[in-house]
Design a protein around this motif. Structure first.
Motif, mmCIF file in Angstrom:
data_model
loop_
_atom_site.group_PDB
_atom_site.id
_atom_site.type_symbol
_atom_site.label_atom_id
_atom_site.label_comp_id
_atom_site.label_asym_id
_atom_site.label_seq_id
_atom_site.Cartn_x
_atom_site.Cartn_y
_atom_site.Cartn_z
ATOM 1 N N THR A 134 0.827 -1.208 0.000
ATOM 2 C CA THR A 134 0.000 0.000 0.000
ATOM 3 C C THR A 134 0.862 1.259 0.000
ATOM 4 N N ILE A 135 1.926 1.249 0.783
ATOM 5 C CA ILE A 135 2.841 2.391 0.793
ATOM 6 C C ILE A 135 3.456 2.582 -0.587
ATOM 7 N N GLU A 136 3.810 1.493 -1.226
ATOM 8 C CA GLU A 136 4.379 1.573 -2.575
ATOM 9 C C GLU A 136 3.366 2.195 -3.544
ATOM 10 N N THR A 137 2.108 1.805 -3.427
ATOM 11 C CA THR A 137 1.064 2.353 -4.290
ATOM 12 C C THR A 137 0.845 3.837 -4.026
ATOM 13 N N LEU A 138 0.788 4.219 -2.755
ATOM 14 C CA LEU A 138 0.591 5.631 -2.425
ATOM 15 C C LEU A 138 1.759 6.487 -2.915
ATOM 16 N N GLU A 139 2.968 5.954 -2.828
ATOM 17 C CA GLU A 139 4.122 6.694 -3.343
ATOM 18 C C GLU A 139 3.988 6.891 -4.852
ATOM 19 N N ALA A 140 3.562 5.838 -5.552
ATOM 20 C CA ALA A 140 3.426 5.926 -7.013
ATOM 21 C C ALA A 140 2.287 6.859 -7.421
ATOM 22 N N GLU A 141 1.244 6.918 -6.596
ATOM 23 C CA GLU A 141 0.057 7.708 -6.945
ATOM 24 C C GLU A 141 0.026 9.084 -6.291
ATOM 25 N N ARG A 142 1.089 9.476 -5.621
ATOM 26 C CA ARG A 142 1.000 10.694 -4.812
ATOM 27 C C ARG A 142 0.753 11.950 -5.643
ATOM 28 N N GLY A 143 1.038 11.904 -6.929
ATOM 29 C CA GLY A 143 0.734 13.040 -7.790
ATOM 30 C C GLY A 143 -0.748 13.382 -7.808
ATOM 31 N N GLN A 144 -1.604 12.410 -7.448
ATOM 32 C CA GLN A 144 -3.040 12.648 -7.431
ATOM 33 C C GLN A 144 -3.486 13.438 -6.202
ATOM 34 N N PHE A 145 -2.653 13.442 -5.147
ATOM 35 C CA PHE A 145 -3.071 14.101 -3.903
ATOM 36 C C PHE A 145 -1.980 14.941 -3.247
ATOM 37 N N ASP A 146 -0.787 14.944 -3.835
ATOM 38 C CA ASP A 146 0.371 15.557 -3.195
ATOM 39 C C ASP A 146 0.136 17.011 -2.795
ATOM 40 N N ARG A 147 -0.540 17.772 -3.630
ATOM 41 C CA ARG A 147 -0.775 19.196 -3.362
ATOM 42 C C ARG A 147 -2.229 19.480 -2.990
ATOM 43 N N SER A 148 -2.987 18.434 -2.762
ATOM 44 C CA SER A 148 -4.411 18.605 -2.474
ATOM 45 C C SER A 148 -4.652 18.926 -1.006
ATOM 46 N N VAL A 149 -5.698 19.694 -0.770
ATOM 47 C CA VAL A 149 -6.198 19.915 0.590
ATOM 48 C C VAL A 149 -7.654 19.472 0.560
ATOM 49 N N ASP A 150 -7.855 18.186 0.747
ATOM 50 C CA ASP A 150 -9.181 17.600 0.690
ATOM 51 C C ASP A 150 -9.208 16.371 1.587
ATOM 52 N N LEU A 151 -10.354 15.693 1.621
ATOM 53 C CA LEU A 151 -10.497 14.563 2.542
ATOM 54 C C LEU A 151 -9.585 13.403 2.179
ATOM 55 N N GLY A 152 -9.338 13.196 0.898
ATOM 56 C CA GLY A 152 -8.443 12.114 0.510
ATOM 57 C C GLY A 152 -7.045 12.312 1.052
ATOM 58 N N ALA A 153 -6.501 13.508 0.864
ATOM 59 C CA ALA A 153 -5.160 13.800 1.362
ATOM 60 C C ALA A 153 -5.108 13.745 2.886
ATOM 61 N N LEU A 154 -6.124 14.295 3.533
ATOM 62 C CA LEU A 154 -6.177 14.258 4.999
ATOM 63 C C LEU A 154 -6.187 12.823 5.510
ATOM 64 N N ALA A 155 -7.002 11.972 4.892
ATOM 65 C CA ALA A 155 -7.105 10.580 5.332
ATOM 66 C C ALA A 155 -5.784 9.841 5.161
#
Length: 200
Positions: A134-155
């Motif tokens: 899961t950590i590997e996936t989040l690292e690969a997908e972080r461009g989707q939330f890296d600069r976001s201020v929303d519930l996904g990034a908060l969670a």
């Protein structure tokens, strides 16, 4: 309204942080209620006896952090969940992955806390492999939330903080340096400082 929470529950922490971020402290009273103490007030609101639970006057309580956060987002105009479209799908996906990471971390912790003779290495290995994946996936997908201020990034940030608390020997920062930078921006926010769990 009252939010029943435990100071060590990451699911409740997500709700508490969102309350602060959205400036809802005047509308919702946060009440600490450890399920292990069998609190009557919590049971009256939620027969499952779980936190977080959001009680409402003359209305059924809202149960489960994802549903509570969706409700909280309706209480003012500052939206943390997109209303529709692919952006909503992505935010809800990120929350689901983050909540799943919490589930994995809790499952592993329960296993390693058993008496040594009762531990099942099969399950511990499964939890740990899934956490790493899961950590590997989040690292690969972080461009989707890296600069976001929303519930996904908060969670996601909440779930990473819980790894620090309950699985500190897993050096996720070394595996995911981009994710580490993302997390640090959240860990310094007022909402995270105010809801930090007790150490240990």
């Amino acid at each position: 309204m009252r939010l029943y929470y435990s100071s060590t529950s990451p699911y409740a922490r997500k709700c508490r942080a969102l309350i602060i971020e959205k400036g809802l402290e005047g509308k919702i009273e946060c009440v600490e209620a450890s399920p292990l103490d069998n609190p009557a007030e919590l049971y009256a609101a939620n027969p499952l006896g779980k936190v977080p639970t959001l009680s409402r006057e003359k209305a059924p309580a809202i149960i489960g952090s994802a549903h509570i956060c969706e409700f909280l987002d309706t209480l003012n105009d500052e939206l943390w969940i997109p209303s529709r479209g692919e952006s909503r799908v992505l935010v809800m996906r990120q929350q689901a992955i983050a909540d799943g990471l919490l589930d994995l971390t809790m499952g592993r912790r329960i296993e390693v806390q058993r008496d040594e003779g009762l531990r099942w290495g099969f399950w511990q290995a499964r939890w740990e492999a899934a956490i790493a994946r899961t950590i590997e996936t989040l690292e690969a997908e972080r461009g989707q939330f890296d600069r976001s201020v929303d519930l996904g990034a908060l969670a996601i940030a909440i779930s990473l903080g819980y790894l620090d608390l309950r699985y500190s020997e897993f050096d996720w920062r070394a595996r995911a340096p981009g994710l580490a930078k993302f997390a640090q921006t959240w860990f310094t926010r007022e909402s995270f400082a105010a809801t930090a769990p007790p150490a240990g």
